[in-house]
Design an enzyme around this catalytic site. Structure first.
Site, mmCIF file in Angstrom:
data_model
loop_
_atom_site.group_PDB
_atom_site.id
_atom_site.type_symbol
_atom_site.label_atom_id
_atom_site.label_comp_id
_atom_site.label_asym_id
_atom_site.label_seq_id
_atom_site.Cartn_x
_atom_site.Cartn_y
_atom_site.Cartn_z
ATOM 1 N N ASP A 13 0.877 -1.162 0.000
ATOM 2 C CA ASP A 13 0.000 0.000 0.000
ATOM 3 C C ASP A 13 0.917 1.216 0.000
ATOM 4 O O ASP A 13 2.131 1.088 0.267
ATOM 5 C CB ASP A 13 -0.901 -0.027 1.237
ATOM 6 C CG ASP A 13 -1.825 1.173 1.309
ATOM 7 O OD1 ASP A 13 -2.368 1.575 0.270
ATOM 8 O OD2 ASP A 13 -1.994 1.724 2.411
ATOM 9 N N ASP A 15 -0.224 4.999 1.005
ATOM 10 C CA ASP A 15 -0.524 6.002 2.032
ATOM 11 C C ASP A 15 -0.440 5.403 3.427
ATOM 12 O O ASP A 15 -1.131 4.445 3.749
ATOM 13 C CB ASP A 15 -1.920 6.578 1.812
ATOM 14 C CG ASP A 15 -2.045 7.234 0.443
ATOM 15 O OD1 ASP A 15 -1.078 7.889 0.030
ATOM 16 O OD2 ASP A 15 -3.090 7.085 -0.203
ATOM 17 N N LEU A 48 -11.789 5.967 6.249
ATOM 18 C CA LEU A 48 -11.387 6.313 4.884
ATOM 19 C C LEU A 48 -10.028 5.746 4.495
ATOM 20 O O LEU A 48 -9.689 5.724 3.312
ATOM 21 C CB LEU A 48 -11.345 7.837 4.718
ATOM 22 C CG LEU A 48 -12.618 8.621 5.036
ATOM 23 C CD1 LEU A 48 -12.445 10.078 4.640
ATOM 24 C CD2 LEU A 48 -13.833 8.013 4.349
ATOM 25 N N GLY A 50 -7.210 3.661 3.178
ATOM 26 C CA GLY A 50 -7.120 2.544 2.251
ATOM 27 C C GLY A 50 -8.319 2.375 1.336
ATOM 28 O O GLY A 50 -8.393 1.415 0.578
ATOM 29 N N VAL A 51 -9.275 3.300 1.390
ATOM 30 C CA VAL A 51 -10.513 3.187 0.617
ATOM 31 C C VAL A 51 -10.445 4.122 -0.595
ATOM 32 O O VAL A 51 -9.884 5.216 -0.521
ATOM 33 C CB VAL A 51 -11.729 3.543 1.504
ATOM 34 C CG1 VAL A 51 -13.020 3.470 0.708
ATOM 35 C CG2 VAL A 51 -11.792 2.604 2.705
ATOM 36 N N GLY A 52 -11.009 3.691 -1.715
ATOM 37 C CA GLY A 52 -10.985 4.472 -2.948
ATOM 38 C C GLY A 52 -11.753 5.777 -2.845
ATOM 39 O O GLY A 52 -12.506 6.017 -1.900
ATOM 40 N N SER A 56 -14.878 6.598 -0.472
ATOM 41 C CA SER A 56 -14.600 7.524 0.634
ATOM 42 C C SER A 56 -15.637 8.635 0.689
ATOM 43 O O SER A 56 -16.143 8.988 1.764
ATOM 44 C CB SER A 56 -13.197 8.136 0.477
ATOM 45 O OG SER A 56 -12.199 7.166 0.670
ATOM 46 N N SER A 120 -2.055 0.409 -4.492
ATOM 47 C CA SER A 120 -2.674 1.594 -3.898
ATOM 48 C C SER A 120 -3.972 1.932 -4.615
ATOM 49 O O SER A 120 -4.060 1.821 -5.842
ATOM 50 C CB SER A 120 -1.727 2.788 -3.998
ATOM 51 O OG SER A 120 -2.376 3.985 -3.635
ATOM 52 N N SER A 121 -4.978 2.354 -3.840
ATOM 53 C CA SER A 121 -6.253 2.770 -4.421
ATOM 54 C C SER A 121 -6.142 4.144 -5.084
ATOM 55 O O SER A 121 -7.042 4.563 -5.800
ATOM 56 C CB SER A 121 -7.332 2.826 -3.336
ATOM 57 O OG SER A 121 -7.472 1.583 -2.706
ATOM 58 N N ASN A 124 -3.160 8.661 -8.101
ATOM 59 C CA ASN A 124 -2.008 9.559 -8.140
ATOM 60 C C ASN A 124 -0.725 8.883 -7.663
ATOM 61 O O ASN A 124 0.312 9.531 -7.558
ATOM 62 C CB ASN A 124 -2.272 10.782 -7.247
ATOM 63 C CG ASN A 124 -3.470 11.580 -7.715
ATOM 64 O OD1 ASN A 124 -3.517 12.038 -8.850
ATOM 65 N ND2 ASN A 124 -4.457 11.741 -6.847
#
Length: 227
Positions: A13, A15, A48, A50-52, A56, A120-121, A124
């Site tokens: 992951d 973030d 929020l 780890g959530v897309g 989110s 990563s979701s 960016n």
């Protein structure tokens, strides 16, 4: 849990695991929540992680009892606004934001010829890795635009192993969020949770912070599983 010697790859992951970008996301979501008149709380912030993006936004609206107040087009506009705010915050990002020990760990596993992918979701994430000067270590990155389901569904971590041409049991997934740990476990990979052991109790291995993440510590932890 498999033996350490079976591990051939790591699926990360971003973030809150590699860098402090989770704080940038939280600040951008907080700005939008304030604009929408939704109270920002620590519990909402944790939900929020780890959530897309769209998931989110829906969690924020649900928290404020506003889930039925907006059209899909309006929701897309809010999500785009949040992303614009996030990108502005990212302009100050550099390698100093890499979490303690993670730069060294990623370099170490790369030099030892483990394969590395990013799950990563965040759409960016390529830009973030470039600004952190870590992109060169990642063999592959999962494109979140190609996914049908967000975390905690296992799709993203399953894909993270597939793009490395590895079996799930040959991979360790690293996460700091409950949804992410569930995703790793569902994919059939060894889960390494970083953070609060009570929140991440479903992880196979739990380290209090990123400074503890080393190959030697992982090997030792796999001899004595957390669960």
């Amino acid at each position: 849990m498999v033996d350490f010697e079976q591990i051939k790859g790591f699926v990360f992951d971003l973030d809150g695991v590699i860098a402090n970008t989770s704080a940038y996301h939280a600040k951008a979501w907080h700005q939008l929540a304030d604009e929408l008149g939704v109270e920002w709380t620590d519990d909402l912030a944790n939900q929020l992680k780890g959530v897309g993006r769209m998931d989110s936004l829906n969690l924020i609206l649900k928290s404020g009892g506003k889930e039925n107040d907006y059209t899909e087009d309006e929701k897309k506009k809010f999500a785009a606004e949040k992303n614009d705010n996030y990108l502005k915050l990212l302009e100050t990002l550099d390698s100093s934001e890499i979490l303690p020990g993670m730069g060294e760990f990623i370099k170490d596993i790369s030099e030892r010829h483990y394969l590395i992918s990013l799950a990563s979701s965040s759409k960016n994430s390529p830009r973030v890795l470039e600004k952190l000067n870590l992109a060169k270590y990642f063999n592959e990155r999962v494109d979140p635009a190609t996914l049908k389901h967000g975390k905690p569904d296992p799709e993203i971590y399953r894909r993270g192993a597939e793009i490395l041409n590895l079996k799930p049991e040959e991979c360790i997934g690293l996460e700091d969020a409950i949804a992410g740990v569930k995703s790793i476990n569902g994919a059939g990979e060894t889960s390494l949770g970083i953070g609060d052991s009570k929140l991440l109790h479903e992880a196979d291995i739990i380290f209090k912070d990123t400074s503890q993440v080393t190959l030697e510590n992982i090997k030792n932890a796999m001899l004595i599983p957390s669960r």
